[in-house]
Motif scaffolding. Structure first.
Motif, PDB file in Angstrom:
ATOM      1  N   THR A  11       3.441  10.120  -0.569  1.00  0.00           N
ATOM      2  CA  THR A  11       4.400  10.096  -1.685  1.00  0.00           C
ATOM      3  C   THR A  11       3.695  10.122  -3.036  1.00  0.00           C
ATOM      4  O   THR A  11       4.105  10.827  -3.940  1.00  0.00           O
ATOM      5  CB  THR A  11       5.258   8.816  -1.614  1.00  0.00           C
ATOM      6  OG1 THR A  11       5.495   8.499  -0.259  1.00  0.00           O
ATOM      7  CG2 THR A  11       6.565   8.994  -2.338  1.00  0.00           C
ATOM      8  N   ASN A  12       2.636   9.310  -3.157  1.00  0.00           N
ATOM      9  CA  ASN A  12       1.894   9.242  -4.415  1.00  0.00           C
ATOM     10  C   ASN A  12       0.406   9.295  -4.122  1.00  0.00           C
ATOM     11  O   ASN A  12      -0.039   8.850  -3.068  1.00  0.00           O
ATOM     12  CB  ASN A  12       2.189   7.910  -5.124  1.00  0.00           C
ATOM     13  CG  ASN A  12       3.610   7.854  -5.635  1.00  0.00           C
ATOM     14  OD1 ASN A  12       4.009   8.624  -6.496  1.00  0.00           O
ATOM     15  ND2 ASN A  12       4.391   6.946  -5.074  1.00  0.00           N
TER      16      ASN A  12
ATOM     17  N   ARG B 100       6.523  -4.031  -2.995  1.00  0.00           N
ATOM     18  CA  ARG B 100       7.024  -4.730  -4.188  1.00  0.00           C
ATOM     19  C   ARG B 100       8.407  -5.308  -3.951  1.00  0.00           C
ATOM     20  O   ARG B 100       8.905  -6.086  -4.759  1.00  0.00           O
ATOM     21  CB  ARG B 100       7.122  -3.748  -5.350  1.00  0.00           C
ATOM     22  CG  ARG B 100       5.793  -3.268  -5.809  1.00  0.00           C
ATOM     23  CD  ARG B 100       5.951  -2.386  -7.023  1.00  0.00           C
ATOM     24  NE  ARG B 100       4.707  -1.709  -7.296  1.00  0.00           N
ATOM     25  CZ  ARG B 100       3.699  -2.275  -7.905  1.00  0.00           C
ATOM     26  NH1 ARG B 100       3.787  -3.487  -8.317  1.00  0.00           N
ATOM     27  NH2 ARG B 100       2.582  -1.611  -8.094  1.00  0.00           N
ATOM     28  N   ILE B 101       9.048  -4.902  -2.864  1.00  0.00           N
ATOM     29  CA  ILE B 101      10.404  -5.387  -2.585  1.00  0.00           C
ATOM     30  C   ILE B 101      10.320  -6.876  -2.231  1.00  0.00           C
ATOM     31  O   ILE B 101       9.601  -7.263  -1.299  1.00  0.00           O
ATOM     32  CB  ILE B 101      11.034  -4.572  -1.426  1.00  0.00           C
ATOM     33  CG1 ILE B 101      11.155  -3.107  -1.861  1.00  0.00           C
ATOM     34  CG2 ILE B 101      12.366  -5.151  -0.993  1.00  0.00           C
ATOM     35  CD1 ILE B 101      11.563  -2.156  -0.761  1.00  0.00           C
TER      36      ILE B 101
ATOM     37  N   GLY C 258       0.863  -0.394  -0.766  1.00  0.00           N
ATOM     38  CA  GLY C 258       1.983   0.550  -0.723  1.00  0.00           C
ATOM     39  C   GLY C 258       3.119   0.088  -1.622  1.00  0.00           C
ATOM     40  O   GLY C 258       3.417  -1.115  -1.714  1.00  0.00           O
ATOM     41  N   GLY C 259       3.748   1.050  -2.287  1.00  0.00           N
ATOM     42  CA  GLY C 259       4.774   0.753  -3.286  1.00  0.00           C
ATOM     43  C   GLY C 259       5.923  -0.089  -2.760  1.00  0.00           C
ATOM     44  O   GLY C 259       6.493  -0.912  -3.500  1.00  0.00           O
ATOM     45  N   SER C 260       6.277   0.084  -1.477  1.00  0.00           N
ATOM     46  CA  SER C 260       7.462  -0.619  -0.965  1.00  0.00           C
ATOM     47  C   SER C 260       7.215  -2.108  -0.751  1.00  0.00           C
ATOM     48  O   SER C 260       8.165  -2.858  -0.494  1.00  0.00           O
ATOM     49  CB  SER C 260       7.933   0.031   0.337  1.00  0.00           C
ATOM     50  OG  SER C 260       8.190   1.396   0.113  1.00  0.00           O
TER      51      SER C 260
ATOM     52  N   GLY D 230       9.370   3.862   2.333  1.00  0.00           N
ATOM     53  CA  GLY D 230      10.312   3.683   1.230  1.00  0.00           C
ATOM     54  C   GLY D 230      11.420   4.727   1.232  1.00  0.00           C
ATOM     55  O   GLY D 230      12.554   4.427   0.842  1.00  0.00           O
TER      56      GLY D 230
ATOM     57  N   GLY E 154       4.379   2.255   2.539  1.00  0.00           N
ATOM     58  CA  GLY E 154       4.365   3.213   1.433  1.00  0.00           C
ATOM     59  C   GLY E 154       5.682   3.954   1.354  1.00  0.00           C
ATOM     60  O   GLY E 154       6.741   3.400   1.646  1.00  0.00           O
ATOM     61  N   GLY E 155       5.602   5.232   0.977  1.00  0.00           N
ATOM     62  CA  GLY E 155       6.812   6.026   0.836  1.00  0.00           C
ATOM     63  C   GLY E 155       7.303   6.571   2.162  1.00  0.00           C
ATOM     64  O   GLY E 155       8.509   6.666   2.409  1.00  0.00           O
TER      65      GLY E 155
ATOM     66  N   THR F 106      16.876   6.105  -5.672  1.00  0.00           N
ATOM     67  CA  THR F 106      15.472   5.667  -5.567  1.00  0.00           C
ATOM     68  C   THR F 106      15.090   4.833  -6.791  1.00  0.00           C
ATOM     69  O   THR F 106      14.463   3.772  -6.655  1.00  0.00           O
ATOM     70  CB  THR F 106      14.537   6.898  -5.455  1.00  0.00           C
ATOM     71  OG1 THR F 106      14.944   7.657  -4.332  1.00  0.00           O
ATOM     72  CG2 THR F 106      13.090   6.481  -5.306  1.00  0.00           C
TER      73      THR F 106
ATOM     74  N   LYS G 178      16.666   1.454  -6.508  1.00  0.00           N
ATOM     75  CA  LYS G 178      15.955   0.645  -5.511  1.00  0.00           C
ATOM     76  C   LYS G 178      14.721   0.012  -6.133  1.00  0.00           C
ATOM     77  O   LYS G 178      14.467  -1.181  -5.951  1.00  0.00           O
ATOM     78  CB  LYS G 178      15.542   1.545  -4.328  1.00  0.00           C
ATOM     79  CG  LYS G 178      14.639   0.859  -3.332  1.00  0.00           C
ATOM     80  CD  LYS G 178      13.912   1.832  -2.420  1.00  0.00           C
ATOM     81  CE  LYS G 178      12.746   2.507  -3.115  1.00  0.00           C
ATOM     82  NZ  LYS G 178      11.927   3.336  -2.211  1.00  0.00           N
ATOM     83  N   GLU G 179      13.959   0.795  -6.875  1.00  0.00           N
ATOM     84  CA  GLU G 179      12.728   0.266  -7.465  1.00  0.00           C
ATOM     85  C   GLU G 179      13.040  -0.809  -8.502  1.00  0.00           C
ATOM     86  O   GLU G 179      12.366  -1.835  -8.560  1.00  0.00           O
ATOM     87  CB  GLU G 179      11.902   1.411  -8.064  1.00  0.00           C
ATOM     88  CG  GLU G 179      11.383   2.333  -6.964  1.00  0.00           C
ATOM     89  CD  GLU G 179      10.619   3.545  -7.461  1.00  0.00           C
ATOM     90  OE1 GLU G 179      10.394   3.653  -8.673  1.00  0.00           O
ATOM     91  OE2 GLU G 179      10.258   4.389  -6.618  1.00  0.00           O
TER      92      GLU G 179
ATOM     93  N   SER H 101      13.733  -4.454  -7.402  1.00  0.00           N
ATOM     94  CA  SER H 101      12.622  -5.375  -7.109  1.00  0.00           C
ATOM     95  C   SER H 101      12.470  -6.389  -8.236  1.00  0.00           C
ATOM     96  O   SER H 101      11.926  -7.469  -8.033  1.00  0.00           O
ATOM     97  CB  SER H 101      11.317  -4.601  -6.931  1.00  0.00           C
ATOM     98  OG  SER H 101      11.379  -3.832  -5.759  1.00  0.00           O
TER      99      SER H 101
HETATM  100  P1  AMP Z   1       3.250   4.726  -1.962  1.00  0.00           P
HETATM  101  O1  AMP Z   1       3.353   5.692  -0.828  1.00  0.00           O
HETATM  102  O2  AMP Z   1       2.399   3.549  -1.683  1.00  0.00           O
HETATM  103  O3  AMP Z   1       2.956   5.355  -3.261  1.00  0.00           O
HETATM  104  O4  AMP Z   1       4.732   4.106  -2.116  1.00  0.00           O
HETATM  105  C1  AMP Z   1       5.792   4.875  -2.569  1.00  0.00           C
HETATM  106  C2  AMP Z   1       7.080   4.190  -2.227  1.00  0.00           C
HETATM  107  O5  AMP Z   1       7.131   2.928  -2.890  1.00  0.00           O
HETATM  108  C3  AMP Z   1       8.272   4.992  -2.676  1.00  0.00           C
HETATM  109  O6  AMP Z   1       9.245   5.007  -1.642  1.00  0.00           O
HETATM  110  C4  AMP Z   1       8.769   4.196  -3.868  1.00  0.00           C
HETATM  111  O7  AMP Z   1      10.164   4.343  -4.073  1.00  0.00           O
HETATM  112  C5  AMP Z   1       8.399   2.787  -3.472  1.00  0.00           C
HETATM  113  N1  AMP Z   1       8.293   1.885  -4.641  1.00  0.00           N
HETATM  114  C6  AMP Z   1       7.520   2.041  -5.712  1.00  0.00           C
HETATM  115  N2  AMP Z   1       7.714   1.035  -6.580  1.00  0.00           N
HETATM  116  C7  AMP Z   1       8.652   0.233  -6.028  1.00  0.00           C
HETATM  117  C8  AMP Z   1       9.311  -0.969  -6.446  1.00  0.00           C
HETATM  118  N3  AMP Z   1       9.034  -1.535  -7.620  1.00  0.00           N
HETATM  119  N4  AMP Z   1      10.198  -1.514  -5.604  1.00  0.00           N
HETATM  120  C9  AMP Z   1      10.503  -0.942  -4.422  1.00  0.00           C
HETATM  121  N5  AMP Z   1       9.930   0.195  -3.977  1.00  0.00           N
HETATM  122  C10 AMP Z   1       9.009   0.775  -4.774  1.00  0.00           C
END
Ligand code: AMP
Length: 537
Positions: A10-11, A324-325, A320-322, A208, A179-180, A247, A250-251, A254
């Protein structure tokens, strides 16, 4: 300059280890630490494809969702030829990775004002030789055949490296990476000089974006309940916009307790309010499944044999971004009874770890370079194909990579073969009972041939006369050397390095110069095979 790259589904993110002994995140042109791994293919104006990568691609996707290449990394390790066709041009997962990497390299050089000559790139723990090699080839396609990919390391290992170096984290660690698009949990023992991975378990189809789907369904139901048109029945553009809004909501949930999404279709407008607890209720089953995987991890033979239980985990590293939830963090705390670590940034920990490894290849003074060894486990079982097309297990998945391992002796099944081939295969499932080699093109988990050795010019021999011992040897850069020694007839040793099937230096050069015809190396089609021979024959 050598950099660390987390090429994510995703990133993506990049980092560099500096002279001052610090890890510096290389921000992109908009000042963000991560760049969405998203490619928007502009309308072809006859000059070849113009690509927009990153945040701007997300913006353009709202208007033109069909011109986007997303989640391409999910297909890069597959033996299936997945491609995306836009304006008649085909893009493979490896092409997509090279577009993203090319963009990242440009950003890195702008930031550093220096040439980037090499990198350590991370991949998911369960990538086989094909995905690792395709990632390496993508970097060379992007940056030139002489660009050095010093190591391709596993994402959870890189995250652990970041914690060991940045935070002095030691003891039994569990990396919880959501992650995503993927989830994995990795158990490791960390000391200041070594990270020894014990085992990993994960779900390649949970991340995510699945949580986005759950929230989207919840919001969609609310829209229908309000008497508005079902978002699935509106035009693609409105639907794509709603998905992006979901999306973003959702972010924000958090940090905030509630969020509002505005939906407009067919002249009607609705304000849909969502609370954090509604979101949590919508995703709770998905989050449960991550803990089911963690339970499976602790039931695995290697973990049971190491005598490690969830109560022994000293630190949980969130990656991983998710993660943060808040619900995810609460559940982790309940399960392990430890406060999860948040100190290294969850979005960039993997890139930071890769940068720490990359420093070993830089021209920094050796005493300023951290040297943290990595003991990883094999993602796939590796074995030989014998004369009956059976998989002879050599190295078993989920075990450490041994320094060297010899098997044999093998022999020639037929008299006077022109050549004798020893094909090497890998297989995703663990366990001894690997069954017949099957080459079903629709089965992405099917065993995959990753290389081989061939004795040429054999001359006159009886069937069963040759005696061949095969040795697998792990090299420090993570590749496997395979050698075969024939001691009865030829007295010859041949060897190869298993790096997956990829492009040769010349092929990369040609493709960079625009020759689109050549896509990969050919395999020797003819099968001759070998068969096993008892020691006392
Ligand atoms: P990554 O693959 O680690 O970059 O994570 C990406 C995923 O993290 C995506 O699905 C984003 O929507 C999710 N994400 C990023 N920031 C947040 C947040 N603050 N709260 C919930 N999900 C997040």
């Amino acid at each position: 300059m050598k950099i660390g790259i987390d090429l994510g589904t995703t990133n993506s993110a990049m980092a560099v280890f500096t002279e001052d002994g610090e890890v510096e995140i290389l921000e992109n042109e908009t000042g963000d630490p991560t760049t969405p791994s998203l490619i928007f293919v502009e309308e072809n104006n006859g000059d070849g494809d113009q690509l927009t990568i990153g945040k701007n691609a997300i913006r353009k996707r709202r208007v033109n969702p069909d011109r986007v290449l997303s989640r391409t990394k999910q297909y890069i390790d597959s033996n299936q030829e997945k491609t995306w066709k836009i304006d008649g041009n085909e893009h493979t997962p490896r092409d997509a990775a090279s577009y993203i990497l090319g963009h990242l390299f440009d950003q890195a050089e702008k930031r550093l004002e220096e040439e980037v000559t090499g990198a350590v790139i991370t991949v998911p723990y369960d990538f086989g030789a094909t995905g690792r090699r395709a990632t390496e080839d993508a970097a060379k396609l992007a940056w030139g055949e002489d660009f050095e990919v010093h190591q391709v390391i596993n994402e959870p290992t890189a995250a652990s490296l970041a914690y060991v170096h940045q935070m002095g984290t030691t003891g039994t660690v569990l990396v919880y990476d959501l992650g995503g698009g993927t989830f994995d949990a990795t158990l490791a023992k960390a000391s200041p000089s070594l990270i020894q991975v014990i085992s990993t378990e994960g779900n390649r189809k949970l991340g995510g974006e699945d949580l986005d789907d759950e929230l989207y369904e919840h919001v969609r139901q609310k829209i229908i309940d309000e008497g508005l048109t079902d978002p699935e029945d509106v035009n693609a553009h409105t639907r794509a916009s709603l998905r992006e809004d979901v999306t973003e909501a959702k972010e924000r949930l958090s940090d905030l307790k509630s969020e509002t999404i505005v939906f407009e279709a067919d002249g009607d407008v609705a304000e849909i309010k969502i609370s954090r607890s509604e979101f949590e209720a919508a995703i709770t089953e998905k989050i449960d499944t991550t803990f089911d995987k963690i339970e499976t991890l602790f039931e695995k033979d290697t973990v049971v044999e190491a005598g490690i239980t969830p109560g022994d985990v000293d630190h949980v590293l969130l990656v991983g971004g998710s993660t943060r939830i808040p619900l995810v963090q609460d559940r982790v705390k309940d399960f392990f009874d430890v406060d999860p670590k948040l100190s290294v940034n969850a979005d960039t920990a993997i890139a930071e770890g890769a940068a720490i490894k990359a420093a070993e290849y830089s021209d920094l003074e050796p005493e300023n370079v951290p040297r943290i060894g990595v003991g990883d486990v094999l993602s796939h079982s590796i074995g030989l194909e014998d004369n009956e097309r059976k998989f002879n297990l050599f190295l078993e998945a989920d075990t450490g990579v041994p320094e060297d391992e010899t098997m044999g002796p093998y022999t020639n099944p037929q008299a006077n073969p022109k050549h004798l081939e020893i094909p090497v295969w890998e297989k995703a499932e663990d366990g001894q009972d690997l069954g017949d080699i099957n080459e079903d093109p629709d089965d992405s988990d099917a065993p995959e041939r990753i290389g081989g050795l061939t004795f040429e010019d054999i001359g006159d021999v009886e069937a069963g006369e040759m005696r061949i011992d095969v040795t697998f040897e792990a090299k420090p850069d993570g590749t496997l050397k395979v050698s075969a020694e024939e001691t009865e007839v030829l007295n010859r040793t041949i060897e190869t390095t298993i790096e997956g099937l990829g492009l040769s230096k010349e092929e990369i050069k040609e493709r960079r110069e625009g020759d689109e015809d050549r896509t990969g190396v050919d395999l020797v089609d003819e099968f001759s095979g070998i068969s096993e021979q008892d020691e006392d024959d």
